[in-house]
Design a protein around this motif. Structure first.
Motif, PDB file in Angstrom:
ATOM      1  N   ILE A 149       7.743 -26.742  13.396  1.00  0.00           N
ATOM      2  CA  ILE A 149       7.690 -28.225  14.086  1.00  0.00           C
ATOM      3  C   ILE A 149       6.260 -28.350  14.327  1.00  0.00           C
ATOM      4  N   PRO A 150       5.837 -29.578  13.767  1.00  0.00           N
ATOM      5  CA  PRO A 150       4.109 -29.774  13.829  1.00  0.00           C
ATOM      6  C   PRO A 150       3.822 -30.178  15.285  1.00  0.00           C
ATOM      7  N   TYR A 151       4.712 -30.731  16.047  1.00  0.00           N
ATOM      8  CA  TYR A 151       4.335 -31.162  17.523  1.00  0.00           C
ATOM      9  C   TYR A 151       5.469 -30.974  18.175  1.00  0.00           C
ATOM     10  N   ALA A 152       5.566 -30.550  19.807  1.00  0.00           N
ATOM     11  CA  ALA A 152       6.454 -30.220  20.492  1.00  0.00           C
ATOM     12  C   ALA A 152       7.540 -31.657  20.597  1.00  0.00           C
ATOM     13  N   LYS A 153       6.797 -32.656  20.637  1.00  0.00           N
ATOM     14  CA  LYS A 153       7.483 -33.997  20.747  1.00  0.00           C
ATOM     15  C   LYS A 153       8.332 -34.352  19.401  1.00  0.00           C
ATOM     16  N   LEU A 184       6.956 -23.882  17.464  1.00  0.00           N
ATOM     17  CA  LEU A 184       6.933 -25.220  17.852  1.00  0.00           C
ATOM     18  C   LEU A 184       5.405 -25.394  18.363  1.00  0.00           C
ATOM     19  N   GLN A 185       4.632 -26.320  17.879  1.00  0.00           N
ATOM     20  CA  GLN A 185       3.357 -26.659  18.089  1.00  0.00           C
ATOM     21  C   GLN A 185       3.078 -27.761  19.075  1.00  0.00           C
ATOM     22  N   GLY A 186       2.111 -27.831  19.705  1.00  0.00           N
ATOM     23  CA  GLY A 186       1.895 -29.191  20.645  1.00  0.00           C
ATOM     24  C   GLY A 186       0.928 -28.842  21.595  1.00  0.00           C
ATOM     25  N   PHE A 187       1.939 -28.691  22.764  1.00  0.00           N
ATOM     26  CA  PHE A 187       1.174 -28.068  24.069  1.00  0.00           C
ATOM     27  C   PHE A 187      -0.373 -28.239  24.419  1.00  0.00           C
ATOM     28  N   ASP A 188      -0.839 -29.227  23.644  1.00  0.00           N
ATOM     29  CA  ASP A 188      -2.612 -29.211  23.757  1.00  0.00           C
ATOM     30  C   ASP A 188      -2.897 -29.765  25.082  1.00  0.00           C
ATOM     31  N   ARG A 234      19.094 -13.042  15.692  1.00  0.00           N
ATOM     32  CA  ARG A 234      18.792 -13.776  16.843  1.00  0.00           C
ATOM     33  C   ARG A 234      17.778 -14.872  16.432  1.00  0.00           C
ATOM     34  N   MET A 235      18.077 -15.933  17.296  1.00  0.00           N
ATOM     35  CA  MET A 235      17.020 -17.106  17.229  1.00  0.00           C
ATOM     36  C   MET A 235      15.905 -17.060  18.502  1.00  0.00           C
ATOM     37  N   SER A 236      14.564 -17.279  17.795  1.00  0.00           N
ATOM     38  CA  SER A 236      13.567 -17.339  18.898  1.00  0.00           C
ATOM     39  C   SER A 236      12.881 -18.682  18.386  1.00  0.00           C
ATOM     40  N   MET A 237      12.168 -19.032  19.586  1.00  0.00           N
ATOM     41  CA  MET A 237      11.116 -20.197  19.472  1.00  0.00           C
ATOM     42  C   MET A 237       9.848 -19.668  20.060  1.00  0.00           C
ATOM     43  N   LEU A 238       8.810 -19.882  19.377  1.00  0.00           N
ATOM     44  CA  LEU A 238       7.495 -19.598  19.774  1.00  0.00           C
ATOM     45  C   LEU A 238       6.787 -20.792  19.962  1.00  0.00           C
ATOM     46  N   VAL A 239       6.442 -21.061  21.188  1.00  0.00           N
ATOM     47  CA  VAL A 239       5.565 -22.101  21.378  1.00  0.00           C
ATOM     48  C   VAL A 239       4.024 -22.136  21.364  1.00  0.00           C
ATOM     49  N   ASP A 240       3.443 -22.745  20.766  1.00  0.00           N
ATOM     50  CA  ASP A 240       1.991 -22.629  20.389  1.00  0.00           C
ATOM     51  C   ASP A 240       1.267 -23.597  21.220  1.00  0.00           C
ATOM     52  N   CYS A 241      -0.001 -23.097  21.836  1.00  0.00           N
ATOM     53  CA  CYS A 241      -0.704 -24.101  22.600  1.00  0.00           C
ATOM     54  C   CYS A 241      -1.922 -24.464  21.672  1.00  0.00           C
ATOM     55  N   THR A 242      -1.899 -25.605  21.166  1.00  0.00           N
ATOM     56  CA  THR A 242      -3.166 -25.782  19.933  1.00  0.00           C
ATOM     57  C   THR A 242      -4.407 -25.671  20.716  1.00  0.00           C
TER      58      THR A 242
END
Length: 409
Positions: A149-153, A184-188, A234-242
């Motif tokens: 997902i390119p951005y969290a929003k 999940l990208q975003g968190f910049d 199992r389902m995982s979500m990795l949150v990226d801080c760009t």
């Protein structure tokens, strides 16, 4: 009908589905009812045997500005590309889907993967509902999808499908897994694109292991574990801080955030935490010492705040990578401190660390960390939206310093 089916064939298909549904209801009606809260919760995700802790209790703190180790060190982005390619090379079932990922994605994390893994890196249109839905279908067909997902929003647009994926195991009574990884990208912390590209709120539904890694070395270990969990259902979500993807330095030109790539068998457990501190005498904590608990961008921000103090050794920074529940490593780590600051990069009131406070305040003998008997405070990003061209809404060094001052008073 337009594809060549006759009405009789369509009617026969509907009758077949009707029969299957009625048979499923008949089976479900005879199953034993769920009688306890514990049983209900246990059905949210398939059981998974965690790998051994990479950072077991008693591990010496990581020096915040260690001398450069031998071997090549790289930025986080390149190590992310490498570990995704590693997963695809080791198992032909692993596929990667997203928006513009065939050309490297929005931050070049998938650069070159299309050529290395033909037919398994696939672009989707900017429709997150379809994208997440395809991930669900791929998982149910026996593949191991990594969904970007390119951005969290942007997850908002596919949120209903995301929550459907999260509860699939529960809907099956815990029998059917949902083995997929969401990136999940975003968190910049930057100023690009305003709120829609720097969104910083997180929802952690039951059935999803939500993690956030602050450096490439830990990301590679964590992605290996996430792919392994997906293979087990199992389902995982990795949150990226760009903001961290190409970060090299914490202070000046120290190159402290360039990391070596971990050995091929190294993984991270969901319960691992990493502590940055001086570790004088091989220990940590102590009377009067402060632990700053944070994740992602907050790790670098807290390390910068630590160095702004008259006595930086009075503070350790704890990188809590698991966000969807309280990791055992955090409970064990906080036992060493009597002052704690929770520094969350998400918005106040919509931040994962605040959800941990109830459990952490329980006495240690009841599975908590005894937080109720410690001096602690919580800081988070401003409860607002992120304007274009301004950093004022994000967690910053002053917020962390304010929290440290509060618990030291």
């Amino acid at each position: 009908v337009d594809a060549g089916l006759t009405w009789d064939e369509v009617r026969a298909d509907f009758e077949f589905l009707k029969t299957e549904c009625e048979a499923a209801f008949d089976v479900a009606s005879t199953e034993p009812k769920v009688e306890s809260r514990e049983e209900q919760v246990s059905r949210c995700a398939v059981p998974y045997a965690e790998p051994p802790r990479h950072l077991p209790p008693g591990t010496a703190p990581t020096p915040p500005f260690a001398p450069p180790p031998s071997g090549k060190r790289e930025v986080m982005r390149k190590q992310m590309t490498r570990c995704i390619s590693e997963a695809m090379s080791s198992d032909p079932r692993v596929v990667y889907i997203g928006e513009d990922v065939e050309h490297g994605g929005y931050y070049l994390v998938t650069s070159g993967l299309k050529d290395l893994h033909p037919g398994r890196v696939v672009d989707f249109p900017p429709d997150e509902t379809t994208l997440v839905g395809a991930g669900v279908g791929f998982a149910q067909a026996g593949l191991v999808p990594i969904v970007e997902i390119p951005y969290a929003k942007y997850l908002d647009c596919g949120f209903d499908m995301f929550t459907e994926a999260a509860c699939m195991t529960w809907l099956s009574g815990g029998r059917e897994g949902m083995g997929m990884v969401v990136r999940l990208q975003g968190f910049d912390r930057g100023t690009f694109g305003g709120n829609f590209h720097t969104h910083n709120t997180l929802y952690c539904p039951p059935g999803v292991d939500v993690v956030c890694y602050s450096n490439g070395e830990d990301y590679a270990r964590g992605m290996r574990s996430a792919v392994d969990r997906a293979k087990q259902g199992r389902m995982s979500m990795l949150v990226d801080c760009t903001d961290l993807l190409n970060k090299r330095h914490v202070l000046g030109k120290d190159k402290a955030w360039l990391r070596p790539y971990p050995a091929s068998r190294e993984t991270l457990s969901l319960h691992d935490v990493r502590t940055y501190g001086d570790g004088e005498g091989g220990g940590r904590g102590g009377r009067g010492k402060v632990a700053v608990v944070t994740y992602g961008n907050g790790v670098v921000t807290s390390l910068q705040a630590r160095e702004a103090l008259p006595n930086p050794s009075d503070v350790d920074v704890v990188d809590c990578m698991l966000l969807s529940s309280v990791p055992d490593g955090l409970k064990e780590e906080l036992a060493h401190y009597d002052r704690v600051v929770f520094a969350d990069i998400c918005k106040e009131g919509m931040n994962p660390l605040s959800g941990m406070l109830g459990e952490l305040q329980r006495p240690i003998e009841r599975g908590g960390a005894g937080l109720a008997g410690k001096r602690w405070c919580a800081k988070a990003a401003a409860r607002g939206y992120n304007p274009l061209g301004s950093l004022v809404t994000f967690l910053n060094v002053d917020d962390v310093l304010e929290g440290i001052d509060e618990v030291l008073q």
